[in-house]
Scaffold this active site. Structure first.
Site, PDB file in Angstrom:
ATOM      1  N   GLY A 173     -66.673  19.443 -22.910  1.00 21.24           N
ATOM      2  CA  GLY A 173     -67.057  18.232 -22.710  1.00 21.24           C
ATOM      3  C   GLY A 173     -68.019  17.714 -21.758  1.00 21.24           C
ATOM      4  O   GLY A 173     -68.991  18.190 -21.681  1.00 21.24           O
ATOM      5  N   VAL A 214     -66.690  13.967 -26.086  1.00 22.51           N
ATOM      6  CA  VAL A 214     -65.593  14.158 -25.475  1.00 22.51           C
ATOM      7  C   VAL A 214     -65.555  15.651 -25.179  1.00 22.51           C
ATOM      8  O   VAL A 214     -65.254  16.203 -24.435  1.00 22.51           O
ATOM      9  CB  VAL A 214     -64.367  13.298 -25.731  1.00 22.51           C
ATOM     10  N   GLU A 215     -65.868  16.314 -26.315  1.00 20.48           N
ATOM     11  CA  GLU A 215     -65.111  17.691 -26.419  1.00 20.48           C
ATOM     12  C   GLU A 215     -66.547  18.651 -25.702  1.00 20.48           C
ATOM     13  O   GLU A 215     -66.185  19.691 -25.097  1.00 20.48           O
ATOM     14  CB  GLU A 215     -65.160  18.093 -27.813  1.00 20.48           C
ATOM     15  N   SER A 216     -67.683  18.498 -26.257  1.00 17.25           N
ATOM     16  CA  SER A 216     -68.842  19.425 -25.835  1.00 17.25           C
ATOM     17  C   SER A 216     -69.969  18.616 -25.336  1.00 17.25           C
ATOM     18  O   SER A 216     -71.066  19.367 -25.373  1.00 17.25           O
ATOM     19  CB  SER A 216     -69.019  20.065 -27.053  1.00 17.25           C
TER      20      SER A 216
END
Length: 581
Positions: free
Chosen positions: A58, A180-182
């Site tokens: 994130g 948010v994730e990556s």
């Protein structure tokens, strides 16, 4: 950190049995040996019922860089902050392409602006009054350059993701979830073994058909991973009666974790909405991050942020290649830089596409037709280069494959071999890269090289993994943390250590006493075991029971020692079984 449910007795007995030399050699041919898949459990574990918390790569890396006063340098950090001198130019070009995909174009604001389309499909409640949302909102609003960076990266992929969310009738807020994730880094890999834009761990990826091999990792495939992620989110939303806050929490922490928390609140007569649940720390901040981002993208001016205009049109097209194709050849035929091919096709680990397919490449939409025409006129036998090799004394398919950056199975297939037996003097046809390794700057091996060559604090030690080694053993020997050893080598603590693998360690030991440490390690019987937290357990009680210390348990499991353990929570422990119960 992603922690699998493991039985202490089964794990201890299995690991005690050891691993034979033939098994190690067999693992060479097996994707799980390279990527650490758990082939025994991945098919049977439904991620909708999982209780694994996945700490996403994130935005935290860039957040920390900005917070430490290195905001301007943060754009270089995720992929190539460790650049070998001979690769510096290629790596910098790769970073510029990733962070500035359309910097040379003046994309005018129009009725077809992609942001208008994004906002039109927002469905979630942005008016929630919660301190967790406000904290995330304040941080993003104070750091506009961070928003600029992730938007510039995401501009390659956003149109396709929006197409897919709308096709399923999902909230368009989900198109922002890769931030948010990556942080929209297609090569992001977390310490919890999660990879790609959507940060799939191996078992969940396998459940949704995202296969992995030496050649490729579908968890990084833009089309396949987006389909899997949105399918997963849709199923979770159905499970939680259309509540997308609960679905998102379950995407991060597993459906089982969320359901257990709901049951506890219901039994206690408490509210069962997301904001009232007792969830892991990572999950408590996960949904607020997305809500905060949605509020900013819904009304950027209100937060002093100016979004670059993006046209509501596709960035890439899918082109059928028909067979395996060298990435450098593809770039020349398409008339684009090789880094652009890798950034649109980040699932490919090596110098060529997967010989087993699918035989397709994503290319910029304006280059697609020319690429198809060039491919039609390009002989199939020239799509990868070939070398004749005469088998020498001591050769095996494994050693030959390593020499030419391919796999034993490919050599067998090309040469129509019925087994892995070869004889001295035998002629083999070997597929190989058309260019030097430095050309493929975003291949897995080159990314790893830059990571390992980055200057760190401590004494640099080149370490060769031996049978029986664990991250914990190696870290203890050099007085560093397990997380550090993994990060220095582009790995996660849960990844397998294959004998013969080369590691770089920045040792805190003045003069690492390898022989003494090895002797001590060999005499110890330290094993990785799984432990499920019981009612009344505490970190100190577990540490005492297994003769380890609290700090190590917290490090192994990415725990905050100030928070209580939850019954049913899964932990990984490294214990000397002679001292354990």
């Amino acid at each position: 950190m992603s922690v699998k449910r493991l039985s202490y007795v089964l794990i201890a007995s299995t690991l005690l049995s050891g691993c034979s030399t033939s098994q190690v050699l067999e693992n060479w041919h097996t994707p799980s040996a390279w990527f650490g898949e758990d082939n025994n459990t991945a098919d049977s574990n439904n991620p909708l019922d999982s209780d694994e918390v996945v700490v996403a790569q994130g935005d935290e890396g860039l957040k920390k860089s900005v917070a430490s006063g290195n905001g301007d340098q943060a754009s270089d950090a995720p992929l190539d902050d460790a650049i070998a001198p001979e690769l510096r130019k290629q790596a910098r070009e790769a970073r510029e392409k990733l962070d500035n995909p359309r910097s040379s174009q003046d994309v005018a604001t129009s009725e077809s602006d992609l942001w208008d389309r994004l906002r039109a499909g927002f469905q979630m409640d942005h008016s929630v009054d919660n301190a967790r949302v406000q904290a995330q909102l304040d941080w993003y609003a104070r750091h506009p350059p961070y928003i600029d960076r992730v938007v510039e990266r995401g501009s390659r992929y956003l149109y396709h993701i929006l197409e897919e969310t709308e096709k399923r009738g999902l909230p368009n807020e989900l198109a922002l979830l890769p931030i948010v994730e990556s942080a929209f880094d297609p090569f992001a890999y977390s310490h919890g073994r999660a990879a790609g834009l959507w940060q799939f761990i191996p078992s969940t990826g396998k459940y949704f058909g995202l296969t992995q091999s030496w050649w490729h990792d579908d968890r990084r495939d833009v089309i396949a991973a987006t389909d899997a992620a949105l399918t997963y989110l849709d199923r979770l939303a159905n499970r939680f009666d259309g509540d997308y806050t609960l679905a998102l929490a379950a995407y991060n922490a597993g459906g089982g974790t969320v359901s257990s928390s709901i049951r506890r609140n219901r039994n206690a007569g408490k509210s069962t909405d997301y904001w009232s649940l007792s969830l892991p720390t990572e999950t408590r901040h996960y949904v607020p991050k997305l809500i905060a981002l949605a509020k900013i993208f819904d009304d950027p001016e209100a937060y002093g942020i100016e979004l670059p205009a993006l046209k509501n049109e596709p960035f890439f097209e899918v082109v059928d290649t028909g067979s395996q194709l060298d990435i450098a050849q593809a770039a020349e035929l398409a008339g684009v830089e090789i880094n652009e091919i890798y950034l649109l096709n980040p699932s490919y680990n090596r110098w060529a596409t997967n010989p087993d397919g699918p035989h397709r490449l994503l290319v910029p939409v304006e280059k697609a037709e020319g690429f198809r025409t060039a491919l039609a006129d390009f002989p199939t036998e020239q799509r990868v280069s070939w070398q004749n090799y005469r088998v020498q004394k001591g050769d095996s398919l494994n050693t030959i494959a390593r020499k030419f950056s391919t796999t034993p199975s490919v050599i067998q297939q090309v040469n129509k071999l019925n087994s892995d037996l070869i004889r001295i003097g035998q002629q083999l046809l070997i597929p190989s890269a058309t260019k030097g390794s430095e050309t493929y700057a975003l291949s897995q091996s080159q990314r790893l090289q830059r990571t390992q060559e980055r200057q760190r604090d401590g004494n640099k030690v080149n370490y060769t993994v031996r049978r029986g080694d664990t991250f914990w053993d190696i870290a203890r020997e050099h007085r560093v943390s397990v997380r550090e050893v993994a990060a220095w080598n582009g790995m996660a603590p849960g990844d397998p250590l294959i004998p013969g693998k080369q590691l770089v360690i920045w040792s805190k030991t003045a003069q690492p006493t390898k022989n003494v440490a090895s002797s001590q390690r060999d005499s110890a019987m330290v094993r990785k075991v799984g432990y499920r937290v019981r009612q009344g357990d505490s970190l100190s009680a577990i540490a005492s029971r297994f003769s380890v210390n609290v700090r190590d348990i917290a490090s192994w499991n990415d725990l905050n020692t100030n928070r209580y353990l939850q019954p049913g929570q899964s932990l990984v422990l490294y214990v000397d079984i002679r001292n354990s119960p």
